[in-house]
Design a protein around this motif. Structure first.
Motif, mmCIF file in Angstrom:
data_model
loop_
_atom_site.group_PDB
_atom_site.id
_atom_site.type_symbol
_atom_site.label_atom_id
_atom_site.label_comp_id
_atom_site.label_asym_id
_atom_site.label_seq_id
_atom_site.Cartn_x
_atom_site.Cartn_y
_atom_site.Cartn_z
ATOM 1 N N GLU A 1 48.301 45.581 34.504
ATOM 2 C CA GLU A 1 46.830 45.460 34.973
ATOM 3 C C GLU A 1 45.566 44.963 34.809
ATOM 4 O O GLU A 1 44.797 43.507 35.334
ATOM 5 N N ALA A 2 45.530 45.190 32.972
ATOM 6 C CA ALA A 2 44.733 44.657 32.397
ATOM 7 C C ALA A 2 44.422 43.347 31.687
ATOM 8 O O ALA A 2 43.704 42.050 31.997
ATOM 9 N N LEU B 1 41.487 34.576 31.619
ATOM 10 C CA LEU B 1 42.501 33.894 30.842
ATOM 11 C C LEU B 1 41.334 32.769 29.879
ATOM 12 O O LEU B 1 40.633 31.733 30.439
ATOM 13 N N LYS B 2 42.164 32.210 28.819
ATOM 14 C CA LYS B 2 41.741 31.318 27.975
ATOM 15 C C LYS B 2 42.074 30.200 27.805
ATOM 16 O O LYS B 2 43.189 30.405 27.383
ATOM 17 N N GLU C 1 34.517 32.413 37.297
ATOM 18 C CA GLU C 1 36.448 32.556 38.318
ATOM 19 C C GLU C 1 36.290 31.829 39.399
ATOM 20 O O GLU C 1 35.945 31.179 40.403
ATOM 21 N N TRP C 2 38.179 31.758 39.561
ATOM 22 C CA TRP C 2 38.650 30.774 40.514
ATOM 23 C C TRP C 2 39.544 31.710 41.526
ATOM 24 O O TRP C 2 40.236 33.011 41.195
ATOM 25 N N ILE D 1 40.246 36.387 43.240
ATOM 26 C CA ILE D 1 40.034 36.622 42.321
ATOM 27 C C ILE D 1 39.418 36.521 40.788
ATOM 28 O O ILE D 1 40.517 37.501 40.297
ATOM 29 N N ARG D 2 39.818 35.280 40.429
ATOM 30 C CA ARG D 2 40.393 35.297 38.148
ATOM 31 C C ARG D 2 39.576 35.006 37.935
ATOM 32 O O ARG D 2 39.655 34.136 38.034
ATOM 33 N N PRO D 3 39.242 35.814 36.449
ATOM 34 C CA PRO D 3 38.283 35.536 35.899
ATOM 35 C C PRO D 3 39.340 34.597 34.452
ATOM 36 O O PRO D 3 40.336 34.461 34.402
#
Length: 460
Positions: free
Chosen positions: A181-182, A188-189, A231-232, A240-242
């Motif tokens: 979860e974390a 995502l780098k 954010e994608w 929403i994914r950072p």
């Protein structure tokens, strides 16, 4: 703000001795009797140029929370919440105890990164406990003798990544790979690398939907590595994914890089690879795959980063099918150490394939962060040895005892056995490829280290 490092372990493993060693003074009471330390003690530590706050804690005991020992344990838990790094100290002479296992399980559930320290490892008496500490599944233990000051350079190297100034400025906390979860919440780098004019900055602009980065037909416009938080929205799930997108300078052949500014830019791009979790190697569809692309890919894999190949300008590609198949075959031949890398075709100009590129990057990070359960790893190991037993050079048998996953990001395994110096490289490749294929790592780089019993302080 000073980094805070906490020392944790069961009673009498040498926590206070290590504390005194790091602060350079005998501030903490030390005695053979367990339980001398009760309250947290803070000190200013200095280790080969690293300055940080060190916290000594009471010995961890499994007692009722209302008892004195239980309340001491609660103090230690509270201290852990404010720490940047934890040093989990075990006694190499005594070996691993059930209480060590319990502490290890607790620490793995926390968000604080942990360095395993095998104290009292000097001489042969500590050798067995040092290797036994690998069973805790917390990575490579650092062998030290707090009393005699041995192993401090190795402890410095283990701590150094947590004191990287650039990482502090980025403000991204370390992720526990076992906390899915974390991991999903963390940005995502994602670094985009490649030769000049492959369309790296244009691709990022297309993702952002704005002209955030300067682009143009001239090669070498980008000099500094630029990090952009974004954010994608997954088109399939609307989630929403950072993401932290990192644009880099084009990396030409070394012989062509003569100007000091370009040398600095290329060095900065290499640093961006170090910082990234997943790296996109961008190719130009009008130029295909060149030798320099393979060199960049090898650099990324050597750094242990997850890699994907993206062919840009697909909308103007000639003989698209032949181009794609040719690049696929050339990658499998030129990067034999990691076959099956994801290869995607995109167009930054039209936006085609960009969502698939981002979705694949998230999948790669998950595989890169994966830890194999011990039971599954043991079943795979037995099956791999049965299917293809190790050879016996000169009629002398090579014995492979067991394997453990030392760490993730990248997935790293340690193989223990005897006569491993005679194990052929082809058999190492067999094991590495089997790990990737059978345990779900696919094209993620996997590291396999061979270990034979030896004195950790013996000088070669």
């Amino acid at each position: 703000m000073s980094r805070q490092v906490i020392i944790i372990g069961r009673p009498n493993v040498g926590k206070s001795t290590l504390f005194n060693r790091l602060v350079g003074k005998k501030l903490a009471l030390v005695d053979d009797q367990p339980g001398v330390t009760r309250d947290r003690r803070f000190g200013e530590a200095h280790l080969l140029g690293l300055d940080f706050t060190i916290v000594d804690t009471a010995g961890w005991e499994e007692e009722d929370p209302t008892s004195l020992s239980g309340r001491m344990r609660m103090q230690t838990m509270a201290a852990l919440e404010g720490a940047d790094v934890a040093l989990f100290v075990v006694d190499a002479r005594h070996g691993i105890t059930p209480l060590d296992d319990e502490i290890g399980r607790y620490l793995r559930e926390q968000k604080v990164p942990v360095i395993l320290v095998a104290n009292k490892a000097e001489g042969r008496a500590g050798e067995g406990g040092y290797y036994e500490s690998y069973t805790l599944g917390m990575g490579d233990p650092v062998a030290i003798s707090a009393e005699h000051g041995e192993g401090m350079a190795e402890l410095f190297e283990a701590l150094l990544p947590f004191f990287n100034e650039d990482d502090e400025e980025e403000g991204l906390p370390p992720i526990d790979p076992e906390d899915e979860e974390a991991l999903n919440r963390a940005p995502l780098k994602l670094a985009i690398v490649g030769r000049p004019n492959a369309g790296k900055s244009t691709t990022i602009n297309a993702l952002l939907g704005e002209d955030r980065l300067l682009t143009g037909p001239e090669a070498g416009i980008t000099r500094d590595s630029i990090a952009i938080d974004w954010e994608w929205q997954d088109p399939k799930t609307d989630e929403i994914r950072p993401i932290r997108l990192i644009d880099t300078a084009g990396m030409r052949k070394k012989s062509l890089v003569v100007e000091k500014l370009e040398k600095l830019a290329v060095a900065d791009a290499r640093h961006a690879v170090d910082f990234a979790e997943v790296v996109v190697l961008m190719l130009d569809a009008t130029r295909g795959l060149e030798h320099q692309d393979l060199k960049i890919a090898s650099l990324v894999l050597e750094e242990g980063r997850a890699l994907m190949i993206v062919i840009n300008k697909w909308d103007v590609a000639e003989d698209a099918s032949g181009l794609f198949n040719g690049i696929r075959a050339a990658l499998d031949e030129g990067l034999a150490q990691v076959k099956g890398l994801p290869v995607l075709a995109v167009s930054a100009r039209t936006g085609k394939g960009l969502d698939q590129m981002i979705a694949t990057a998230f999948e790669l990070r998950s595989a890169w962060s994966k830890r194999v359960p011990t039971a599954a790893l043991n079943r795979w190991f037995d099956s791999a040895l049965s299917a293809n037993p190790p050879p016996a050079p000169g009629g002398k048998r090579i014995k492979l005892r067991y394997i453990t996953q030392a760490k993730t990001r990248p997935p790293s395994f340690i193989l223990f056995g005897t006569r491993l110096d005679a194990l052929p490289k082809s058999y190492e490749r067999y094991l590495t490829n089997s790990i990737r294929r059978d345990l779900g790592f696919n094209a993620v780089p996997v590291r396999l280290t061979l270990r034979m019993p030896k004195n950790p302080f013996k000088k070669d």
